[in-house]
Design a protein around this motif. Structure first.
Motif, PDB file in Angstrom:
ATOM      1  N   VAL A 166      18.310  35.943  35.881  1.00 32.43           N
ATOM      2  CA  VAL A 166      19.102  36.048  34.650  1.00 32.43           C
ATOM      3  C   VAL A 166      18.633  34.985  33.668  1.00 32.43           C
ATOM      4  CG1 VAL A 166      21.157  37.021  35.753  1.00 32.43           C
ATOM      5  CG2 VAL A 166      20.909  34.528  35.551  1.00 32.43           C
ATOM      6  N   SER A 167      18.943  35.198  32.408  1.00 33.13           N
ATOM      7  CA  SER A 167      18.615  34.222  31.375  1.00 33.13           C
ATOM      8  C   SER A 167      19.792  33.290  31.108  1.00 33.13           C
ATOM      9  CB  SER A 167      18.218  34.932  30.077  1.00 33.13           C
ATOM     10  OG  SER A 167      19.258  35.770  29.613  1.00 33.13           O
ATOM     11  N   HIS A 168      19.484  32.043  30.799  1.00 32.90           N
ATOM     12  CA  HIS A 168      20.456  31.042  30.377  1.00 32.90           C
ATOM     13  C   HIS A 168      21.644  30.937  31.351  1.00 32.90           C
ATOM     14  CE1 HIS A 168      18.079  32.179  26.756  1.00 32.90           C
ATOM     15  NE2 HIS A 168      18.009  30.860  26.671  1.00 32.90           N
ATOM     16  N   THR A 169      22.876  30.933  30.829  1.00 36.68           N
ATOM     17  CA  THR A 169      24.055  30.835  31.689  1.00 36.68           C
ATOM     18  C   THR A 169      24.934  32.067  31.498  1.00 36.68           C
ATOM     19  OG1 THR A 169      25.191  29.520  29.986  1.00 36.68           O
ATOM     20  CG2 THR A 169      24.067  28.319  31.743  1.00 36.68           C
ATOM     21  N   ILE A 170      25.704  32.393  32.516  1.00 38.03           N
ATOM     22  CA  ILE A 170      26.486  33.633  32.530  1.00 38.03           C
ATOM     23  C   ILE A 170      27.991  33.304  32.548  1.00 38.03           C
ATOM     24  CG2 ILE A 170      26.830  35.847  33.697  1.00 38.03           C
ATOM     25  CD1 ILE A 170      23.958  35.307  32.674  1.00 38.03           C
ATOM     26  N   GLY A 171      28.764  34.105  31.825  1.00 39.42           N
ATOM     27  CA  GLY A 171      30.214  33.964  31.820  1.00 39.42           C
ATOM     28  C   GLY A 171      30.771  33.213  30.624  1.00 39.42           C
ATOM     29  N   ASP A 172      29.900  32.667  29.768  1.00 39.32           N
ATOM     30  CA  ASP A 172      30.377  31.841  28.653  1.00 39.32           C
ATOM     31  C   ASP A 172      31.188  32.639  27.633  1.00 39.32           C
ATOM     32  OD1 ASP A 172      29.261  29.554  29.693  1.00 39.32           O
ATOM     33  OD2 ASP A 172      27.414  29.712  28.536  1.00 39.32           O
ATOM     34  N   SER A 173      30.767  33.865  27.345  1.00 44.89           N
ATOM     35  CA  SER A 173      31.493  34.656  26.353  1.00 44.89           C
ATOM     36  C   SER A 173      32.910  34.971  26.819  1.00 44.89           C
ATOM     37  CB  SER A 173      30.747  35.960  26.056  1.00 44.89           C
ATOM     38  OG  SER A 173      31.483  36.773  25.157  1.00 44.89           O
ATOM     39  N   ALA A 174      33.045  35.379  28.078  1.00 51.04           N
ATOM     40  CA  ALA A 174      34.386  35.661  28.607  1.00 51.04           C
ATOM     41  C   ALA A 174      35.234  34.400  28.626  1.00 51.04           C
ATOM     42  CB  ALA A 174      34.283  36.254  30.010  1.00 51.04           C
ATOM     43  N   GLY A 175      34.604  33.272  28.970  1.00 53.63           N
ATOM     44  CA  GLY A 175      35.322  32.001  28.910  1.00 53.63           C
ATOM     45  C   GLY A 175      35.752  31.674  27.495  1.00 53.63           C
ATOM     46  N   GLY A 176      34.866  31.935  26.533  1.00 55.13           N
ATOM     47  CA  GLY A 176      35.198  31.692  25.133  1.00 55.13           C
ATOM     48  C   GLY A 176      36.348  32.551  24.646  1.00 55.13           C
ATOM     49  N   LEU A 177      36.346  33.817  25.054  1.00 51.67           N
ATOM     50  CA  LEU A 177      37.461  34.694  24.696  1.00 51.67           C
ATOM     51  C   LEU A 177      38.766  34.165  25.274  1.00 51.67           C
ATOM     52  CD1 LEU A 177      38.646  37.320  23.545  1.00 51.67           C
ATOM     53  CD2 LEU A 177      37.965  38.449  25.678  1.00 51.67           C
ATOM     54  N   ASP A 178      38.724  33.704  26.504  1.00 50.81           N
ATOM     55  CA  ASP A 178      39.920  33.163  27.144  1.00 50.81           C
ATOM     56  C   ASP A 178      40.430  31.923  26.402  1.00 50.81           C
ATOM     57  OD1 ASP A 178      41.625  33.758  29.438  1.00 50.81           O
ATOM     58  OD2 ASP A 178      41.030  31.799  30.202  1.00 50.81           O
ATOM     59  N   VAL A 179      39.504  31.070  25.994  1.00 47.41           N
ATOM     60  CA  VAL A 179      39.874  29.874  25.226  1.00 47.41           C
ATOM     61  C   VAL A 179      40.528  30.263  23.898  1.00 47.41           C
ATOM     62  CG1 VAL A 179      38.948  27.893  23.961  1.00 47.41           C
ATOM     63  CG2 VAL A 179      38.123  28.383  26.264  1.00 47.41           C
ATOM     64  N   TRP A 253      36.416  24.599  31.671  1.00 46.21           N
ATOM     65  CA  TRP A 253      37.530  25.466  31.282  1.00 46.21           C
ATOM     66  C   TRP A 253      38.168  26.126  32.508  1.00 46.21           C
ATOM     67  CZ3 TRP A 253      41.280  26.239  28.261  1.00 46.21           C
ATOM     68  CH2 TRP A 253      41.966  27.448  28.229  1.00 46.21           C
ATOM     69  N   ALA A 254      37.354  26.571  33.444  1.00 44.37           N
ATOM     70  CA  ALA A 254      37.900  27.177  34.655  1.00 44.37           C
ATOM     71  C   ALA A 254      38.779  26.164  35.400  1.00 44.37           C
ATOM     72  CB  ALA A 254      36.770  27.674  35.551  1.00 44.37           C
ATOM     73  N   ALA A 255      38.327  24.915  35.465  1.00 47.34           N
ATOM     74  CA  ALA A 255      39.113  23.884  36.147  1.00 47.34           C
ATOM     75  C   ALA A 255      40.398  23.581  35.378  1.00 47.34           C
ATOM     76  CB  ALA A 255      38.282  22.612  36.297  1.00 47.34           C
ATOM     77  N   ALA A 256      40.305  23.475  34.049  1.00 44.39           N
ATOM     78  CA  ALA A 256      41.476  23.132  33.234  1.00 44.39           C
ATOM     79  C   ALA A 256      42.509  24.250  33.210  1.00 44.39           C
ATOM     80  CB  ALA A 256      41.036  22.801  31.808  1.00 44.39           C
ATOM     81  N   SER A 257      42.035  25.497  33.226  1.00 48.08           N
ATOM     82  CA  SER A 257      42.950  26.646  33.137  1.00 48.08           C
ATOM     83  C   SER A 257      43.396  27.142  34.500  1.00 48.08           C
ATOM     84  CB  SER A 257      42.267  27.791  32.379  1.00 48.08           C
ATOM     85  OG  SER A 257      41.123  28.254  33.090  1.00 48.08           O
ATOM     86  N   GLY A 258      42.758  26.668  35.542  1.00 44.22           N
ATOM     87  CA  GLY A 258      43.096  27.117  36.891  1.00 44.22           C
ATOM     88  C   GLY A 258      42.635  28.525  37.187  1.00 44.22           C
ATOM     89  N   LYS A 259      41.616  29.002  36.469  1.00 45.35           N
ATOM     90  CA  LYS A 259      41.147  30.378  36.656  1.00 45.35           C
ATOM     91  C   LYS A 259      39.843  30.402  37.448  1.00 45.35           C
ATOM     92  CE  LYS A 259      43.584  32.147  32.655  1.00 45.35           C
ATOM     93  NZ  LYS A 259      43.532  32.871  31.374  1.00 45.35           N
ATOM     94  N   ASP A 260      39.608  31.528  38.083  1.00 45.72           N
ATOM     95  CA  ASP A 260      38.437  31.720  38.917  1.00 45.72           C
ATOM     96  C   ASP A 260      37.203  31.881  38.032  1.00 45.72           C
ATOM     97  OD1 ASP A 260      36.502  32.460  40.716  1.00 45.72           O
ATOM     98  OD2 ASP A 260      37.592  34.179  41.534  1.00 45.72           O
ATOM     99  N   ILE A 261      36.272  30.955  38.116  1.00 49.06           N
ATOM    100  CA  ILE A 261      35.083  30.998  37.273  1.00 49.06           C
ATOM    101  C   ILE A 261      34.263  32.257  37.512  1.00 49.06           C
ATOM    102  CG2 ILE A 261      33.630  29.718  38.897  1.00 49.06           C
ATOM    103  CD1 ILE A 261      32.352  28.338  36.471  1.00 49.06           C
ATOM    104  N   TRP A 262      34.329  32.792  38.740  1.00 47.67           N
ATOM    105  CA  TRP A 262      33.478  33.946  39.059  1.00 47.67           C
ATOM    106  C   TRP A 262      33.970  35.233  38.411  1.00 47.67           C
ATOM    107  CZ3 TRP A 262      29.213  31.968  40.127  1.00 47.67           C
ATOM    108  CH2 TRP A 262      29.132  30.772  40.838  1.00 47.67           C
ATOM    109  N   LYS A 263      35.232  35.277  38.034  1.00 53.65           N
ATOM    110  CA  LYS A 263      35.701  36.441  37.267  1.00 53.65           C
ATOM    111  C   LYS A 263      35.077  36.460  35.880  1.00 53.65           C
ATOM    112  CE  LYS A 263      40.059  37.027  39.738  1.00 53.65           C
ATOM    113  NZ  LYS A 263      41.538  37.089  39.638  1.00 53.65           N
ATOM    114  N   PHE A 264      34.935  35.282  35.275  1.00 50.91           N
ATOM    115  CA  PHE A 264      34.239  35.212  33.987  1.00 50.91           C
ATOM    116  C   PHE A 264      32.786  35.657  34.147  1.00 50.91           C
ATOM    117  CE2 PHE A 264      37.342  31.565  33.305  1.00 50.91           C
ATOM    118  CZ  PHE A 264      38.168  32.282  32.453  1.00 50.91           C
TER     119      PHE A 264
END
Length: 362
Positions: A166-179, A253-264
């Motif tokens: 994969v390129s770069h990092t994955i899950g950032d957009s979904a994390g951004g939407l959550d934020v 963000w996953a740590a601060a929100s208590g959400k599963d990073i792998w879902k993002f």
């Protein structure tokens, strides 16, 4: 403030028709006639894609988006599809359904976003259509590109022995939407990833040069896109979950929100990064000139499915917006016990102590 209903269709066209051609030498007729006329490159094949964004479904003005980034992202999602074919984007046409009560300045701002990304990637805006909407804004963009004849990269070319990357990092957009939905300050990298995604055009071209076997862009989440490759190619993709690259901000963000990073990561989508497979030697050559790619697994013979390796102790069963099932387990017994309570389609790979990751509906 001037409303769209005050200036009408032709006034609107006059307001946005300037600065729309970034390669005018390829366009014989642009905005202002019944159709556009453009030239193509001899020996190259044409690629066409289309995508739609709907207000309050794909974006919420004032909460998850501004008008400028709506325009930008509507084009970016299409250019990402062009990148996923290994092609060069050339032109777009677009159709917008606008609410009569919209401020003209807001519409111009949306078109400024469209022009900004088209300028960056030197894509011509050939024209489009505008109608009035009673239910909010709908924007549809069709993008065109071209690639050397016979060189288009497909989902269906993955081969046993390939590296999955994969390129770069994955899950950032979904994390951004959550934020954004949480109204949280900070996390600017995540917010930008969601609002202003970058289509991976240059990497797509490098993948053509380095003999990539299969390619997909990550618009619906890594789970969905990897399954599309597996099914189209008739092979088994084995992904090592802990090798999938994630950003420092997403971890925070996953740590601060208590959400599963792998879902993002697996179910979030709209990263518009690339997931691809290629021979190991070719991948090493690619990585030497483009370091921002990460190997996350291998391809092997098997049915069209994806296996996810995971050494942790927790088992999760998660659904994404495309009905993705994700199972992660450390021990065979824990997996068997859990699967007895879940859908029978979830299959444990005993040989590699991995759990099957697949899309129920794609």
């Amino acid at each position: 403030m001037t409303k769209i209903s005050d200036i009408g269709e032709f006034g609107f066209i006059d307001a946005i028709k300037e600065h729309t051609l970034f390669h005018p030498e390829n366009v014989a007729v642009g905005i202002g006639d019944d159709g556009a006329v453009y030239t193509t490159t001899p020996g190259w094949q044409q690629v066409a894609v289309i995508d739609t964004m709907v207000q309050n479904s794909h974006f919420i003005i004032g909460q998850t988006a501004t008008w400028h980034d709506v325009g930008f992202k509507a084009v970016a999602s299409n250019l990402s599809d062009i990148a996923a074919m290994g092609a060069v984007p050339t032109h777009i046409v677009l159709s917008t359904a606008l609410a009569p009560q919209m401020d003209v300045d807001d519409v111009i701002d949306m078109y400024r976003g469209i022009k900004d990304i088209c300028r960056t990637y030197e894509v011509n805006i050939l024209g489009g259509d505008t109608v009035m909407s009673k239910e909010g804004v709908v924007i549809t963009v069709a993008a065109f590109g071209e690639i050397e004849a016979g060189k288009a990269l497909l989902r269906s070319g993955a081969l046993a022995g390939d590296v999955i990357a994969v390129s770069h990092t994955i899950g950032d957009s979904a994390g951004g939407l959550d934020v954004l939905l949480a109204g949280q300050d900070g996390y600017e990298h995540l917010k930008k990833a969601h609002q202003y995604p970058e289509p991976q055009i240059s990497l797509g071209r490098l993948l053509v040069q380095h003999h990539c076997h299969s390619l997909n862009d990550i618009s619906d989440g890594l789970a969905s896109e990897s399954n599309e490759i597996a099914k189209a190619s008739g092979v088994e993709l084995v992904i090592d979950r802990d090798q999938v690259p994630t950003s420092r901000e997403l971890k925070a963000w996953a740590a601060a929100s208590g959400k599963d990073i792998w879902k993002f990561v697996f179910n979030g989508g709209e990263d518009y990064e690339l997931v691809f497979t290629m021979a190991p030697d070719d991948f090493q050559a690619l990585q030497a000139v483009y370091p921002a790619v990460t190997p996350i697994g291998t391809v092997r013979q098997g049915p069209g499915r994806v296996l996810l390796r995971h050494d942790g102790e927790n088992l999760h069963h998660a659904r994404g917006d495309r009905d993705i099932c994700l199972v992660m387990a450390a021990s065979e017994k824990k997996t068997e016990d859990a699967l007895a309570c879940l859908e029978p389609q979830l299959v444990h790979d005993r040989e590699n102590n991995a759990a099957l990751l697949f899309a129920l509906r794609c």
